[in-house]
Design a protein around this motif. Structure first.
Motif, PDB file in Angstrom:
ATOM      1  N   GLU A   6      19.195  57.128 -11.120  1.00 54.72           N
ATOM      2  CA  GLU A   6      18.418  56.813 -12.323  1.00 54.72           C
ATOM      3  C   GLU A   6      16.933  56.703 -11.995  1.00 54.72           C
ATOM      4  N   GLU A   7      16.605  56.109 -10.836  1.00 57.57           N
ATOM      5  CA  GLU A   7      15.204  56.019 -10.436  1.00 57.57           C
ATOM      6  C   GLU A   7      14.604  57.407 -10.208  1.00 57.57           C
ATOM      7  N   LEU A  27      22.210  64.994 -12.505  1.00 54.86           N
ATOM      8  CA  LEU A  27      21.035  65.287 -13.323  1.00 54.86           C
ATOM      9  C   LEU A  27      20.961  66.744 -13.764  1.00 54.86           C
ATOM     10  N   GLY A  28      21.746  67.603 -13.147  1.00 52.03           N
ATOM     11  CA  GLY A  28      21.633  69.017 -13.484  1.00 52.03           C
ATOM     12  C   GLY A  28      20.355  69.629 -12.963  1.00 52.03           C
ATOM     13  N   THR A  29      19.885  69.121 -11.809  1.00 55.26           N
ATOM     14  CA  THR A  29      18.638  69.587 -11.231  1.00 55.26           C
ATOM     15  C   THR A  29      18.915  70.347  -9.937  1.00 55.26           C
ATOM     16  N   GLY A  67      11.078  62.795 -14.202  1.00 54.44           N
ATOM     17  CA  GLY A  67      10.703  63.036 -15.606  1.00 54.44           C
ATOM     18  C   GLY A  67      11.891  63.527 -16.398  1.00 54.44           C
ATOM     19  N   TYR A  68      12.292  62.712 -17.384  1.00 58.10           N
ATOM     20  CA  TYR A  68      13.441  63.118 -18.205  1.00 58.10           C
ATOM     21  C   TYR A  68      13.163  64.436 -18.916  1.00 58.10           C
ATOM     22  N   ASN A  78       5.887  55.272 -21.162  1.00 61.49           N
ATOM     23  CA  ASN A  78       7.103  55.562 -21.917  1.00 61.49           C
ATOM     24  C   ASN A  78       8.039  56.454 -21.113  1.00 61.49           C
ATOM     25  N   GLY A  79       7.460  57.423 -20.397  1.00 61.05           N
ATOM     26  CA  GLY A  79       8.270  58.367 -19.651  1.00 61.05           C
ATOM     27  C   GLY A  79       9.047  57.732 -18.521  1.00 61.05           C
ATOM     28  N   ILE A  80       8.570  56.604 -17.979  1.00 58.45           N
ATOM     29  CA  ILE A  80       9.283  55.937 -16.889  1.00 58.45           C
ATOM     30  C   ILE A  80      10.062  54.726 -17.393  1.00 58.45           C
ATOM     31  N   GLY A  81      10.227  54.628 -18.703  1.00 55.71           N
ATOM     32  CA  GLY A  81      11.087  53.595 -19.260  1.00 55.71           C
ATOM     33  C   GLY A  81      10.418  52.279 -19.563  1.00 55.71           C
TER      34      GLY A  81
END
Length: 784
Positions: A473-474, A421-423, A480-481, A26-29
């Motif tokens: 996006e990848e 991403l704000g990372t 990890g979102y 789920n975490g990777i779509g």
């Protein structure tokens, strides 16, 4: 798509509980819609051989079947299916056996004949939805064995929802690659061994001919010929196909399905001896040309449909969709031509839609298969043919690939990744997320790139990754979102739930929301009525609110962050794509027991925006009165940031509410998020917090209805000076007792001095200054 865990483990050492692995997926779509343990609800089902079959004396549609469960004692079963013959091995559920749903078998009389249990179809065992007949097991299956062990039903099967932009995930290997990268374990995709060739046989070009007349629609066509012996598939292959939701048919057909599931490349097998002229012609159909597909339906084609024909130009298949003609593999097939092709996705999508015919093959071609994986998939098939069908392949391969498709290169800026991403990721970390997915960096490139820019080679099995934002996006998926802080802070803390609505809308939905029913129209929408790319987020959000209201949830607060699409600017071909945020509040604001509940209004949604503006430290924003499409006249305002309008806020027009089916009031806003995030911010300074207490006062003013609350609040902020810590509108009151066209606005103000406790005289002086300023600027009267 169904992905058995045991099959995934062929490619990577994947370990973990089913729930933990589902969370990772789920975490990777790769959304897990269900987790099945096929044998969990089966007990006591055994294998048995059909000994004799005779007609039921009192029922035309029933048969009396004698089976041997391995102990030499014949058992009679009444059966309604007729797809088996003497000698077949089938699943037998004897009295006392248990099937899915808690169904317990017992000896019973059916139309006057006793039946000791039942023979089982795949759906009765919970293995698939197939109820076309009794499940036929491989002929080498031991008799009397428990079906759970025979079929390996102690496995776990993930039912995955694969989005249209992930063609690589339409295969077991693709899912394993993605999951292995998320788990940080190695992934290996074995290279097929070279198939054995027919001794002293002719080369492939002498077995068959190949002509591709439409290379723009079929950029690559691989054909490989050889000999096979058709028969049942071995148990391991039949088991895997069954778990993946496909019905075993024969070893040759099963191999084509197996490779499609494993590698994502659809294959088609032709009986070469029955292929007219012993050759293949790939051509476009004639307008109105008719063809009868394998499902027995006659279909009328257009000149845009692609056909696979024999050398005499007789149609044998609708390319990438379904077979036809008389060259299908049968029990008598000994010579085979195997097709492994790359068809352009848009052509297959158009054909599939206008024929109303969607298959496992078309679902993969529509997304885009790997053009450089077709020959490898063919080799894999012949490797399996050699194992399960005693095959010998012809020497060489027919490969029509006039314009090889090269892997594209995309430059990725580390700074851009972090901006989006704000990372705060470094280049090496980003490479660590991308390289396990197959995004490679040419040799000699430094780990930190050149100035924080790295050029990646995009594998051809990822046609969805064409731009820098696709690689970002990848990175987001595999970083990890949950590890990425939201760039729109605190909006989830304002009582709102996040919604996701479709980017495609119907013109009628736009009209219902008060917007012009026009926009960028798709040539081939997935649903005919949803033909436009959305020009705004709010119509979909209003529709979601109406859906909730129709399900007895009239009081909701929703927000959505998503892209909208406007006509391209002059000189550009792509749409003007922008990121917006929209909010909808409906129904009632619950205030009891402190004060009465009340309907939502525009001030409630303005308060949500104020929270965001404060969190983002917007230096210059205000509300400017003015009407906006879809909002009630006189009850809306434009949101202005840095002097430019970025959106609108207010109460929804009652006419709009009536059209979308919302009975109660609603307030909403929609603003350009990109502009807000790029706006001027207040200077952030570190100051020593005052250790002295604050003084708070509430002031309620009666003023004219047209006076904006924002203008009144700015007057209070400007007049109060440096001692003011906070000012908030906390109540709006309208009543005939206030006078015609009047309203009351109540504000809470908090004052604090950094070096002393404010005296009553100081606070009283501030209070009077505020009252005088409101009277002078707005004609406001302090409400008693």
């Amino acid at each position: 798509m169904k992905a058995p865990l045991s099959w995934l483990r062929d490619f990577a050492p994947i370990e973990g509980s089913p729930l933990d692995l589902a969370d990772r997926l789920n975490g990777i779509g790769l959304i897990v819609e269900g987790i099945a343990a096929p044998g969990r609800d089966i007990a006591g089902v055994r294998t048995a051989r059909v000994l004799a079959v005779e007609k039921h004396p009192d029922a035309d549609r029933l048969a009396l079947v004698d089976v041997d469960p391995g102990d030499g004692e014949a058992v009679r079963v009444v059966c309604g299916a007729h797809n088996y013959v003497v000698g077949d091995i089938v699943p037998w559920a004897p009295p006392g056996a248990e099937l899915p749903g808690g169904f317990m078998l017992e000896r019973r009389k059916i139309r006057g004949q006793f039946s000791d249990g039942m023979l089982c179809a795949p759906d009765e065992l919970g293995l698939s939805d197939d109820h076309s007949g009794i499940m036929i097991l491989p002929p080498d299956t031991p008799l009397g064995d428990d079906l759970r062990s025979v079929l390996g039903l102690d496995d776990i099967v993930f039912d995955l929802e694969i989005t249209p932009n992930r063609p690589d995930a339409m295969s077991i290997a693709g899912v394993a690659r993605d999951l292995a990268a998320a788990l940080g374990v190695p992934f290996t995709l074995p290279v097929p061994s070279a198939p054995g060739t027919a001794e002293a046989g002719p080369p492939d070009g002498e077995w068959a001919t190949l002509v591709v007349e439409a290379p723009d629609r079929c950029p690559r066509y691989v054909a490989r010929c050889g000999t096979v012996a058709v028969g049942p598939s071995p148990g391991w292959m039949a088991q895997r196909l069954t778990k993946a939701g496909m019905r075993p048919i024969s070893n040759v057909v099963d191999v084509t399905n197996y490779v499609m599931l494993e590698r994502g490349q659809p294959l088609h097998a032709f009986d070469l001896a029955r292929l007219g002229g012993r050759g293949i012609v790939v051509r476009l159909a004639g307008e109105g040309e008719k063809i009868t597909t394998l499902d027995g339906v006659e279909r009328t084609l257009t000149a845009a449909d692609l056909l696979i024909c024999d050398a005499n130009r007789a149609p044998q298949a609708i390319a990438g969709v379904m077979g036809a003609g008389d060259s299908e593999v049968s029990d008598t097939t000994t010579e085979l031509l195997l097709e492994s092709a790359y068809f352009t996705p848009d052509g297959i999508l158009r054909t599939s839609k206008h024929l109303g015919l969607r298959t496992e093959s078309s679902a993969r071609f529509e997304r885009g298969v790997d053009p450089n994986g077709t020959a490898i998939a063919a080799d894999r098939a012949w490797e399996l043919f050699a194992e399960v069908a005693s095959s010998q392949a012809a020497a060489g391969t027919l490969d029509a690939y006039p314009a090889p498709i090269e892997a594209i290169r995309v430059s990725l800026r580390t700074a851009r990744v972090n901006d989006v991403l704000g990372t705060d990721l470094d280049t090496a970390t980003i490479r660590g997320h991308l390289e396990p997915l197959g995004f490679t960096v040419p040799e000699g490139v430094h780990a930190d790139g050149h100035g924080g820019v790295v050029e990646y080679v995009v594998p051809t099995y990822r046609p969805d990754c064409e731009r820098e934002i696709d690689l970002i996006e990848e990175v987001a998926r595999h970083h990890g979102y949950n590890n990425i802080a939201r760039t729109l802070p605190r909006i989830l803390g304002t009582g709102l739930s996040e919604a996701y609505t479709f980017s495609l809308v119907a013109p009628a939905d736009l009209a219902a929301a008060g917007l012009p029913p026009e926009g960028i129209e798709l040539e081939n929408p997935l649903r005919a009525e949803e033909s436009l790319l959305r020009p705004a987020v709010l119509p979909g959000l209003l529709k979601a609110a109406a859906f909730n209201a129709g399900h007895a949830l009239p009081d909701v607060g929703l927000f959505e962050i998503g892209h909208i699409f406007l006509p391209p600017p002059p000189g550009q071909t792509l749409p003007d794509e922008r990121e917006h945020v929209a909010v909808v509040l409906t129904g009632t604001v619950f205030r009891l027991p402190h004060e009465p509940n009340r309907p939502v209004d525009g001030h409630d949604v303005v308060g949500r925006f104020e929270t965001v503006a404060e969190a983002l430290a917007l230096a210059d924003w205000r509300l400017r009165p003015g009407d906006a499409a879809g909002f009630a006249p006189g009850r809306a305002a434009h949101v202005v940031v840095d002097g430019a309008a970025v959106g609108a806020v207010g109460e929804i027009d009652p006419a709009v509410l009536a059209r979308i089916g919302l009975a109660g009031p609603a307030a909403a806003l929609e603003v350009n998020l990109s502009q807000i995030l790029g706006a001027t911010r207040k200077e952030r300074r570190s100051v020593t917090p005052s250790r002295y207490p604050a003084s708070t006062i509430d002031l309620a003013f009666v003023l004219d209805e047209p006076v904006p609350a924002g203008a009144a609040q700015r007057t209070l902020s400007t007049t109060a000076g440096d001692l003011l810590e906070d000012v908030r509108l906390f109540d709006v009151f309208r009543s005939e007792v206030l006078g015609p066209n009047k309203k009351s606005l109540a504000f809470g103000l908090r004052f604090r001095a950094p070096d002393r406790t404010l005296t009553d005289e100081e606070v009283g002086g501030l209070r009077q200054r505020l009252i005088d300023a409101m009277a002078k600027e707005h004609g406001a009267v302090l409400r008693g």
